[in-house]
Design an enzyme around this catalytic site. Structure first.
Site, PDB file in Angstrom:
ATOM      1  N   CYS A 167       0.844  -1.187   0.000  1.00 27.23           N
ATOM      2  CA  CYS A 167       0.000   0.000   0.000  1.00 27.23           C
ATOM      3  C   CYS A 167       0.885   1.245   0.000  1.00 27.23           C
ATOM      4  O   CYS A 167       1.881   1.296   0.713  1.00 27.23           O
ATOM      5  CB  CYS A 167      -0.825  -0.056   1.277  1.00 27.23           C
ATOM      6  N   THR A 181      -0.726   4.411   0.187  1.00 28.44           N
ATOM      7  CA  THR A 181      -1.648   5.492   0.547  1.00 28.44           C
ATOM      8  C   THR A 181      -0.980   6.540   1.432  1.00 28.44           C
ATOM      9  O   THR A 181      -1.151   7.752   1.234  1.00 28.44           O
ATOM     10  CB  THR A 181      -2.889   4.901   1.261  1.00 28.44           C
TER      11      THR A 181
HETATM   12  P1  5GP Z   1      -0.916  -6.851   4.058  1.00 32.19           P
HETATM   13  O1  5GP Z   1      -1.377  -8.058   4.803  1.00 32.19           O
HETATM   14  O2  5GP Z   1      -0.342  -7.188   2.723  1.00 32.19           O
HETATM   15  O3  5GP Z   1      -0.006  -5.974   4.868  1.00 32.19           O
HETATM   16  O4  5GP Z   1      -2.214  -5.958   3.810  1.00 32.19           O
HETATM   17  C1  5GP Z   1      -3.295  -6.417   3.050  1.00 32.19           C
HETATM   18  C2  5GP Z   1      -4.290  -5.290   2.886  1.00 32.19           C
HETATM   19  O5  5GP Z   1      -3.717  -4.182   2.166  1.00 32.19           O
HETATM   20  C3  5GP Z   1      -5.512  -5.627   2.055  1.00 32.19           C
HETATM   21  O6  5GP Z   1      -6.454  -6.405   2.734  1.00 32.19           O
HETATM   22  C4  5GP Z   1      -6.053  -4.237   1.705  1.00 32.19           C
HETATM   23  O7  5GP Z   1      -6.817  -3.678   2.741  1.00 32.19           O
HETATM   24  C5  5GP Z   1      -4.770  -3.420   1.575  1.00 32.19           C
HETATM   25  N1  5GP Z   1      -4.438  -3.175   0.176  1.00 32.19           N
HETATM   26  C6  5GP Z   1      -4.366  -4.066  -0.837  1.00 32.19           C
HETATM   27  N2  5GP Z   1      -4.016  -3.473  -1.992  1.00 32.19           N
HETATM   28  C7  5GP Z   1      -3.866  -2.162  -1.705  1.00 32.19           C
HETATM   29  C8  5GP Z   1      -3.527  -1.025  -2.493  1.00 32.19           C
HETATM   30  O8  5GP Z   1      -3.228  -1.080  -3.683  1.00 32.19           O
HETATM   31  N3  5GP Z   1      -3.526   0.173  -1.836  1.00 32.19           N
HETATM   32  C9  5GP Z   1      -3.845   0.280  -0.509  1.00 32.19           C
HETATM   33  N4  5GP Z   1      -3.849   1.489   0.027  1.00 32.19           N
HETATM   34  N5  5GP Z   1      -4.117  -0.785   0.253  1.00 32.19           N
HETATM   35  C10 5GP Z   1      -4.147  -1.973  -0.334  1.00 32.19           C
END
Ligand code: 5GP
Length: 348
Positions: free
Chosen positions: A189, A191
């Site tokens: 992400c 953001t």
């Molecule tokens: P991880 O377990 O990889 O740290 O986080 C997974 C979460 O990242 C997902 O469930 C979703 O909420 C968030 N996420 C997935 N793709 C994106 C993206 O392209 N941008 C953002 N801001 N969040 C994402």
């Protein structure tokens, strides 16, 4: 009128800012720890029993193959929204045992709404709907939650993402049974980099869980877990479920092709708002927006079972360190200590 911005001086915490304080325990072995929870959801009044870990509804981790693998351990997979009703039909016929452990995902569009209606009427055992937008603070999203609640009174509705107590309660009052918590913690992400918006994940979970529990609803801690200890901390902070993306990426059951670079096997993993995903599903990044996700190459990790067992083993062990008989008791038994250094990485 003052133009001075408000600054919240209270320190907000991430998973790596804390450790669990160990406590005396009557448990003899981690094998005694029960990771299953039995829920009755606020609005749907549905019961669900299982291990409250969820594979994220990204197209790399929210696959039917993941759904089957995780259902073997009673964990949930939030299936991504790019499968067709025909794909769902085949899945439900071939793997009926996995259906109670998957959720269908949707955004705010009419097209998604119609698809969810069609798929859920074809598959009555599909009881969980995951309404997922990057910014759960928009009125349009709140209206969407209302719309789904009216159309699906007996389905369990997940809605997110938000990071504050008042918006958690607003989504619950609009019809959500479970609120998904997390803005910006995800492994792919961007953001926080692109917008400067976010909230350290542990504090977000603690605050949103408290707000949800006051209303007898539940929360999912979504994103930011990089180790089994982080998953345990998300439960310790009050998360009823923990959603995982990156840790489940790169496996056989994850979407995407394996490729070889310098003799090593890799799989691609990318955010759902990355240029890769937007090019795949929307024909590119619209001019008015920027990509808020990145694309990485992950070393291929084999079957997801080994990773899942590592996570479950870690959480079980946390429970024994703090004297919790089951994952539900973990939050009650949790006392976090703030730390400056979490890990000794001198030899890694
Ligand atoms: P991880 O377990 O990889 O740290 O986080 C997974 C979460 O990242 C997902 O469930 C979703 O909420 C968030 N996420 C997935 N793709 C994106 C993206 O392209 N941008 C953002 N801001 N969040 C994402």
């Amino acid at each position: 009128m003052s133009t001075r911005p408000h600054i919240d001086e209270e320190i907000k915490l991430d998973f790596n800012d804390v450790l669990f304080r160990p406590q005396r325990s009557a448990l003899k072995s981690r094998a005694e720890v029960n990771l299953e929870r039995d829920f009755i959801f606020l609005h749907s009044r549905r019961q669900w029993k299982g291990v409250p870990i969820i594979s994220a509804n990204m197209d790399t981790t929210g696959t039917f193959e993941m759904g089957v693998a995780l259902a073997n351990y009673k964990c949930i997979t939030a299936i991504h929204k790019y499968y067709t009703p025909a794909d769902w039909q085949i899945f439900a016929i071939r793997k009926p045992q996995a259906v109670p452990f998957v959720a269908i995902s949707a955004g705010t569009s009419n097209k998604d709404f119609e698809t969810v209606k069609q798929i859920t009427s074809n598959i009555p055992d599909l009881s969980m709907i995951c309404l997922d937008v990057a910014n759960g603070y928009s009125q349009y999203f709140v209206d969407t939650v209302h719309r789904y609640r009216e159309a699906f009174p007996r389905h369990t509705i997940v809605a997110g993402n938000v990071v504050t107590g008042e918006m958690t309660q607003e989504l619950i009052q609009s019809g959500a049974d479970i609120v998904k918590v997390g803005i910006g913690p995800g492994s792919v992400c961007t953001t926080r980099k692109q917008t400067g918006v976010g909230y350290p994940q542990l504090s977000a979970v603690i605050e949103c869980a408290q707000a949800a529990h006051e209303l007898s609803a539940h929360v999912i801690s979504d994103g930011g877990c990089v180790s089994p200890g982080d998953v345990a901390k998300a439960f310790g902070g009050g998360g009823d479920f923990v959603m995982i993306g990156g840790m489940f990426g790169g496996h056989d059951e994850s979407g995407g092709e394996i490729f070889i670079r310098d003799g090593q096997l890799f799989k691609k993993f990318y955010g759902m708002s990355s240029t890769t995903a937007m090019t795949k599903y929307s024909g590119g990044v619209a001019e008015y927006r920027s990509s808020e996700g990145k694309t990485v190459e992950m070393p291929y990790k084999g079957p997801v079972e080994a990773t899942l067992l590592d996570i479950l083993g870690g959480v079980r062990s946390t429970c024994t360190y703090v004297g919790a008989n089951c994952v539900m008791e973990l939050a009650q038994k949790t006392s976090f200590i703030r730390v400056n250094r979490q890990l000794n990485e001198s030899l890694s």
